[in-house]
Design an enzyme around this catalytic site. Sequence first.
Site, short mmCIF file in Angstrom:
data_model
loop_
_atom_site.label_atom_id
_atom_site.label_comp_id
_atom_site.label_asym_id
_atom_site.label_seq_id
_atom_site.Cartn_x
_atom_site.Cartn_y
_atom_site.Cartn_z
N ILE A 216 -4.26 3.56 3.00
CA ILE A 216 -3.05 4.38 2.81
C ILE A 216 -3.46 5.64 2.06
CG2 ILE A 216 -0.71 4.47 1.79
CD1 ILE A 216 -1.11 2.19 3.81
N HIS A 217 -3.22 6.80 2.64
CA HIS A 217 -3.54 8.01 1.87
C HIS A 217 -2.64 9.20 2.17
CE1 HIS A 217 -5.41 9.33 5.63
NE2 HIS A 217 -5.36 10.55 5.14
#
Length: 370
Positions: A216-217
């Site tokens: 997740i970024h």
Amino acid sequence: MKSSPVNRGSSMKILTVIGARPQFIKAIALSVAAARSGDVEEILLHTGQHYDDNMSEVFFRDLGLPQPKYRFNIGGGSHGEMTGKQLIAIEEALVQEKPDVLLVYGDTNSTLAGALAAAKMHIPVAHVEAGLRSFNKRMPEELNRILTDHVSRWLFAPTQTAVDNLKREAVSGAEVHLVGDVMYDVAKLFIDNPRHRTAIAETLGVQRGKYAVATIHRQENTDVPERLLAILGALAEHTKHQPVILPIHPRTAKMVRQNPQADALLSQITTIDPVGFFDMATLLSGAALAITDSGGLQKEAYFHRVPCVTVRDETEWVELIDMGWNRLPEKLEKDSILSAITQARIPEGPDPAPYGQGNAADEILKVLRG
Ligand code: UD1
């Protein structure tokens, strides 16, 4: 499509701008092809957008990417600040080098800064991974890719969908070439060479086919608390069925540290520092499922035949949705994400190989050399 090659006698000089993690990975394919060609000189310029060892140098070491001739230290800050400083620095390098071609990958701030600096100096721009669209202009990446496409001379599209997007926009003064996806070229380095498999799964104590891997970024996920909590909530819930391994991006780590609720959820998940290319390929290829908001990982999951759930509202890689390898949750809410996770499976239908044959880099050089 008819190509207009670079005409410089026997050799051609390409200046390639890279700066963020996926670009170090993508760049190796063309870098190897250029070195093999004997008549193409490639100079790498690293903007410094990503700078931690495990976000940058590890990929040079893993993949044997040559050290950049130019290395700036321009990461962090606001989008405008980062892009503006990169623009100034890249322009200076272009004045020094006078390359025949400026080549950029994807949709990061480094991509746009490189393309804009060159276009204003009338240096022709080659955009690899052209034509992708999320149709969501609130994403910084969508702006970067649209603007880069519109100042480029060669648009190297990875998929037919990307070609169709470019035709619809009628980008003027550019050639569109469907060459396949350089990410597939690079994924094959691992798929075709089992010796690159690392011991990371054993180190983490997970068994092949019995864990999920997540990343997740995206700013729209990390910087919006409800979305961050929905995603982490779903991942934490999924750990009741199988371990979830999350190599954590610095942006995500920073946002979680500021949010006690997110921090509590994260503690239920197996988080590790960002990993190199071969560790990630090993983890991914042994996973039962990938859960991600990364563009690259969606495709890598498919290359390794792992089903994927993409925690975003839309995706540029629509072929994977059509084929059934990838799913988008109905809403970016915990229950919808969990429902997509439950439905994720390896599809049965035909595989039209939408990302080419793994020879995109050679195809790109063929066009540029004429
Ligand atoms: C960028 C790209 C995105 C790409 C992603 C790959 C843009 C607009 N976005 O997003 O398209 O998918 O890279 O990872 O260019 N940071 C560190 N150490 C690092 C790198 C970053 O601490 O080595 C910090 C930065 O200081 C910043 C945050 O992480 O605070 C985000 O980095 P940034 O490069 O702005 O965007 P990404 O989210 O990585």
